[in-house]
Scaffold this motif. Structure first.
Motif, short mmCIF file in Angstrom:
data_model
loop_
_atom_site.label_atom_id
_atom_site.label_comp_id
_atom_site.label_asym_id
_atom_site.label_seq_id
_atom_site.Cartn_x
_atom_site.Cartn_y
_atom_site.Cartn_z
N ASP A 263 0.84 -1.19 0.00
CA ASP A 263 0.00 0.00 0.00
C ASP A 263 0.88 1.24 0.00
OD1 ASP A 263 -1.52 2.23 1.69
OD2 ASP A 263 -3.04 0.92 0.79
N LEU A 264 0.58 2.21 -0.88
CA LEU A 264 1.41 3.40 -1.00
C LEU A 264 1.38 4.24 0.26
CD1 LEU A 264 0.66 4.60 -4.66
CD2 LEU A 264 2.80 3.64 -3.78
N ARG A 265 0.30 4.18 1.02
CA ARG A 265 0.17 5.03 2.21
C ARG A 265 0.68 4.32 3.46
NH1 ARG A 265 -3.62 5.59 6.09
NH2 ARG A 265 -4.97 4.09 5.02
N THR A 266 0.24 3.09 3.69
CA THR A 266 0.59 2.38 4.93
C THR A 266 1.83 1.49 4.76
OG1 THR A 266 -0.77 0.44 4.40
CG2 THR A 266 -1.84 2.31 5.51
N HIS A 267 2.20 1.20 3.56
CA HIS A 267 3.32 0.30 3.22
C HIS A 267 3.04 -1.15 3.63
CE1 HIS A 267 7.30 -0.01 1.51
NE2 HIS A 267 7.72 -0.72 2.54
N GLN A 268 1.79 -1.47 3.91
CA GLN A 268 1.42 -2.84 4.25
C GLN A 268 1.38 -3.69 2.98
OE1 GLN A 268 0.87 -4.18 7.44
NE2 GLN A 268 1.80 -2.19 7.95
N VAL A 269 1.78 -4.97 3.10
CA VAL A 269 1.71 -5.89 1.98
C VAL A 269 0.25 -6.09 1.59
CG1 VAL A 269 2.18 -8.25 1.20
CG2 VAL A 269 3.85 -7.05 2.64
N LEU A 270 -0.03 -6.04 0.29
CA LEU A 270 -1.41 -6.10 -0.19
C LEU A 270 -1.96 -7.52 -0.14
CD1 LEU A 270 -1.01 -3.66 -3.22
CD2 LEU A 270 -2.20 -3.22 -1.06
N PRO A 271 -3.30 -7.66 -0.08
CA PRO A 271 -3.93 -8.98 -0.02
C PRO A 271 -3.53 -9.86 -1.21
CG PRO A 271 -5.53 -7.26 0.46
CD PRO A 271 -4.29 -6.56 -0.02
N GLY A 272 -3.36 -11.14 -0.95
CA GLY A 272 -3.04 -12.10 -2.00
C GLY A 272 -1.55 -12.22 -2.29
N ILE A 273 -0.75 -11.38 -1.64
CA ILE A 273 0.69 -11.38 -1.89
C ILE A 273 1.43 -11.79 -0.63
CG2 ILE A 273 2.70 -9.93 -2.45
CD1 ILE A 273 0.80 -8.22 -4.15
N GLU A 274 2.31 -12.75 -0.76
CA GLU A 274 3.20 -13.13 0.33
C GLU A 274 4.60 -12.62 0.00
OE1 GLU A 274 3.25 -17.18 1.93
OE2 GLU A 274 1.47 -17.57 0.71
N VAL A 275 5.21 -11.96 0.97
CA VAL A 275 6.59 -11.48 0.83
C VAL A 275 7.43 -12.09 1.93
CG1 VAL A 275 8.11 -9.49 0.72
CG2 VAL A 275 5.77 -9.30 -0.14
N HIS A 276 8.52 -12.72 1.56
CA HIS A 276 9.43 -13.30 2.55
C HIS A 276 10.85 -12.82 2.26
CE1 HIS A 276 6.44 -15.95 4.39
NE2 HIS A 276 5.95 -16.10 3.17
N ASP A 277 11.64 -12.75 3.30
CA ASP A 277 13.00 -12.23 3.23
C ASP A 277 13.95 -13.36 2.85
OD1 ASP A 277 15.49 -10.99 3.72
OD2 ASP A 277 14.60 -9.72 5.26
N CYS A 278 14.77 -13.14 1.82
CA CYS A 278 15.76 -14.15 1.41
C CYS A 278 16.93 -14.23 2.39
CB CYS A 278 16.28 -13.86 0.00
SG CYS A 278 15.07 -14.21 -1.30
N GLY A 279 17.02 -13.27 3.32
CA GLY A 279 17.98 -13.39 4.40
C GLY A 279 19.38 -12.89 4.07
N HIS A 280 20.28 -13.18 4.99
CA HIS A 280 21.67 -12.73 4.87
C HIS A 280 22.34 -13.44 3.69
CE1 HIS A 280 25.30 -10.84 6.52
NE2 HIS A 280 25.94 -11.96 6.25
N LYS A 281 23.14 -12.70 2.93
CA LYS A 281 23.79 -13.24 1.73
C LYS A 281 25.31 -13.18 1.87
CE LYS A 281 21.85 -10.09 -0.92
NZ LYS A 281 21.03 -9.29 0.05
N ILE A 282 26.01 -13.75 0.93
CA ILE A 282 27.47 -13.68 0.93
C ILE A 282 27.92 -12.23 0.84
CG2 ILE A 282 29.53 -14.22 -0.45
CD1 ILE A 282 28.25 -16.86 -1.18
N GLY A 283 27.23 -11.43 0.06
CA GLY A 283 27.57 -10.02 -0.11
C GLY A 283 26.32 -9.23 -0.45
#
Length: 701
Positions: A263-283
């Motif tokens: 959402d442009l105002r609240t920055h909340q992830v929109l319905p129907g979408i899952e977002v997950h963090d790929c985590g710490h990387k080599i660089g």
């Protein structure tokens, strides 16, 4: 008896040498710290008593020639971050902190420094890539985040969309209000983009596309800006249209869609979408890579980026390109800017690494003749062998990527089909070749600096880790080299069918005559320096190798095709094909380097460039001397002469190495490594770990 005496003499010499070495090492161990005064230690001028081919280098003129008209914008980037120490990336920083810092860096660049890279993506691509190189030098996470925002997300909107998309999104992308992602790669598919499994099904009742992730393998993976900051994503998916036959749906191939994810105002992830963090990387931990899953996410029909294919209100598909393959090729052709940027940025990494290693090698003294001062480690032939060809390669790659950027700019303004094809192949080949070379060189530079190269503050670890992924994203290097080989074979076939060849491929016209004719028994033995340093000889050698590899792999493929089929034959000859592609790219790089030497207006700079161009060419020939010997292109005496000349040229380049790295014009706040400081390097290094200067110590006592 004579032999016995010789053994005694040898043993005596060895004993003296060992004793001298032990004594010198002992001095290193027991020398009191108070004796050492590093405050005024400067870079040494090595080989001062040796005869030089070039007495001095006009560093300013050479730097002006290299950096050209975009020097000012790069200086603006450097100066901004130099005045903002709060935006400089510390050596130790958590992933979350790095991501937030990277976002502040990008915001500061755009909103405070007033540098708007997005405007140059279309108007002046060369200027955009100059900014990208400078920004990457500040922090490569920042360079990648900027590239995701403007080249990938922004570039997909303006290159794959039409006027309605530019009008709606341009300003928001430009001012960072619309932060976005480029969602192409999936968990199960990366390089094989046509195999992507995410689907976008048109619903004619609601006039919407429905975006779905049909299985876990179709989850969008490694998506930059997705985990934290992104608000939109360009999602690549198979376009499915309803039909009235038994099939139910018709697959129109991979297309690109704008999908809001927060959402442009609240920055909340929109319905129907899952977002997950790929985590710490080599660089590149300043980039927030995430994974995206879509569950019946509905977007308006206008969110289809419809430059190459469109869907009407009643579900009819239209395109000016007749087949799925042609539409797919056109889509990917508009995205080559990412590869151009990576090739250019990789050269920037190489310049920084070479600068650090060479400045330290000039500074560090170790051993030397008996009862004489120690010499710099760059005076050792082994150090020259490691670093001087690498310095020559940095220059060669610089001019080759500049040429690629110029050709890309012409392509963007002309849309000429021949130039489009040329840029596609060259960007693939140069990105693969340059990033692979730089990745290997970073380890060599670290080793060349000994234990001090292992200190994080001296940057080799960060540079190596951040750059490593350059070999994989925007196309895996092995896959990209196969694209080059495939295009070479296509051009080779067209030659026999009377087709025209683009400028880059002109030398293939002679592949069955000049370059593949029996080598001249006289010239194969010529070993004079004038002959070996003749650019025509060097180009002929590179092109002979490429043409022969092309001819032999064509014969092999034809032979294996009869029993193994097309895929099997290609796989059987794969290593041969990769060698062919690398050889061709080396030929292109050398040709561009020679052009740059000949075009240099200042005589002193031209002489310096000629010296390192000769080293680049002859070192490459020597590294593949077996190939030239096996086909009698080079006789044994000539091979030996090439080897000796490479060592001699490395020595001569060493004599002007300081000036050559200074011509990169990288200020200390960009290189940042204490061992690469142009003055008082040891003082800054010791202060970094907590030692006070001797003057301060004396004052305190």
């Amino acid at each position: 008896m004579e032999g016995h005496n010789l053994d005694q003499i040898q043993t005596g010499d060895e004993s003296q040498t060992i004793a001298r070495r032990v004594q010198r090492l002992t001095l290193h161990l027991i020398a009191p710290i108070a004796v050492a005064d590093y405050s005024n230690l400067q870079l040494l001028t090595c080989g001062g008593r040796a005869k030089k081919l070039i007495n001095n280098v006009n560093t300013g003129a050479l730097s002006d020639y290299m950096r050209g008209k975009y020097r000012d914008i790069q200086e603006k980037v450097y100066d901004y971050f130099n005045t903002r120490p709060d935006l400089q990336t510390p050596i130790e920083i958590s992933t979350d902190q790095h991501r937030q810092l990277c976002m502040r860096q990008l915001t500061g660049l755009v909103k405070e420094a007033g540098i708007r890279p997005f405007r140059y993506v279309l108007e002046d691509p060369a200027k955009y890539f100059a900014i990208l190189e400078a920004v990457g030098s500040v922090d490569f996470s920042l360079g990648i985040k900027m590239g995701v925002q403007y080249s990938l997300w922004g570039g997909s909107v303006i290159n794959l969309g039409t006027k309605k998309h530019r009008d709606k999104y341009f300003d928001g992308i430009d001012n960072l209000e619309y932060l976005g992602c480029f969602a192409m790669t999936e968990l199960h598919h990366g390089s094989n983009v046509q195999g992507l499994q995410t689907v976008a099904t048109f619903d004619p009742i609601t006039d919407e596309f429905v975006i779905d992730t049909p299985n876990d393998g179709a989850i969008k993976w490694w998506i930059g800006n997705a985990a934290v900051h992104g608000k939109f994503a360009t999602v690549f998916a198979k376009l499915m249209l309803p039909t009235h036959d038994v099939k139910g749906l018709s697959d129109m191939g991979v297309h690109a869609f704008i999908v809001p994810i927060r959402d442009l105002r609240t920055h909340q992830v929109l319905p129907g979408i899952e977002v997950h963090d790929c985590g710490h990387k080599i660089g590149l931990n300043g980039v927030d890579n995430g994974a995206l899953r879509f569950r019946s996410v509905r977007i308006p029909r206008d969110n289809l980026l419809n430059r190459f294919g469109d869907v009407s209100r009643d579900g009819k598909y239209s395109s000016n390109l007749p087949t799925i393959n042609k539409r797919f090729a056109a889509t990917l052709g508009e995205l080559v800017g990412g590869r151009v940027g990576l090739a250019s940025s990789s050269v920037g990494v190489l310049k920084i690494a070479v600068t650090i290693a060479i400045r330290y090698s000039l500074l560090r003294q170790q051993f030397g003749p008996p009862k004489q001062p120690e010499i710099s480690i760059l005076d050792y032939q082994s150090q020259q062998h490691k670093l001087m060809p690498m310095l020559a390669s940095a220059y060669a790659f610089h001019f080759a990527t500049l040429s690629l950027v110029d050709k890309y700019s012409v392509m963007k303004s002309s849309h000429d089909d021949e130039i489009v094809g040329d840029v596609h192949t060259l960007s693939a080949g140069l990105k693969a070749y340059v990033t692979s070379y730089t990745a290997k060189s970073l380890s060599v530079c670290r080793e060349a600096c000994g234990g001090h190269g292992y200190a994080a503050v001296n940057r080799f670890g960060t540079l190596r880790n951040d750059h490593d992924i350059f070999q994989t994203f925007e196309g895996d290097n092995t896959v990209l080299l196969q694209q080059v080989a495939a295009d070479l074979l296509k051009k080779y076939k067209e030659k026999f069918q009377g087709g025209t060849l683009a400028v880059t491929w002109n030398y293939l016209r002679d592949s069955m005559s000049k370059y593949l004719s029996q080598p001249n028994p006289v010239t194969v033995r010529w070993e004079g320096e004038d002959h070996l340093r003749d650019p025509q000889f060097q180009l002929d050698a590179f092109r002979y190798r490429t043409s022969r590899l092309l001819q032999t792999v064509a014969v092999r493929l034809n032979k294996h095709y009869k029993t193994l089929g097309g895929f099997g034959a290609w796989n059987r000859c794969l290593n041969h094909l990769l060698t062919l592609a690398e050889s061709h790219i080396e030929s292109v790089i050398l040709a561009k380097f020679i052009e740059a030497v000949q075009s240099c207006p200042e005589e002193n700079s031209r002489a310096a460039l000629k010296l390192i161009c000769d080293l680049y060419a002859l070192d490459r020939i020597w590294k593949d001397i077996g190939t030239y010997r096996n086909v009698d292109f080079v006789a044994p005496n000539k091979a030996k002469a090439i080897h000796k000349l490479v060592e001699y040229l490395s020595f001569q380049v060493k004599n002007i190495a300081k000036e050559l790295v200074d011509a990169f014009d990288l200020p200390d706040n960009v290189t940042r490594a204490p061992i690469a400081m142009q003055s008082e390097a040891y003082a800054q290094y010791t202060q970094f770990v907590g030692f006070q200067t001797q003057e301060a110590t004396a004052a305190n006592t």
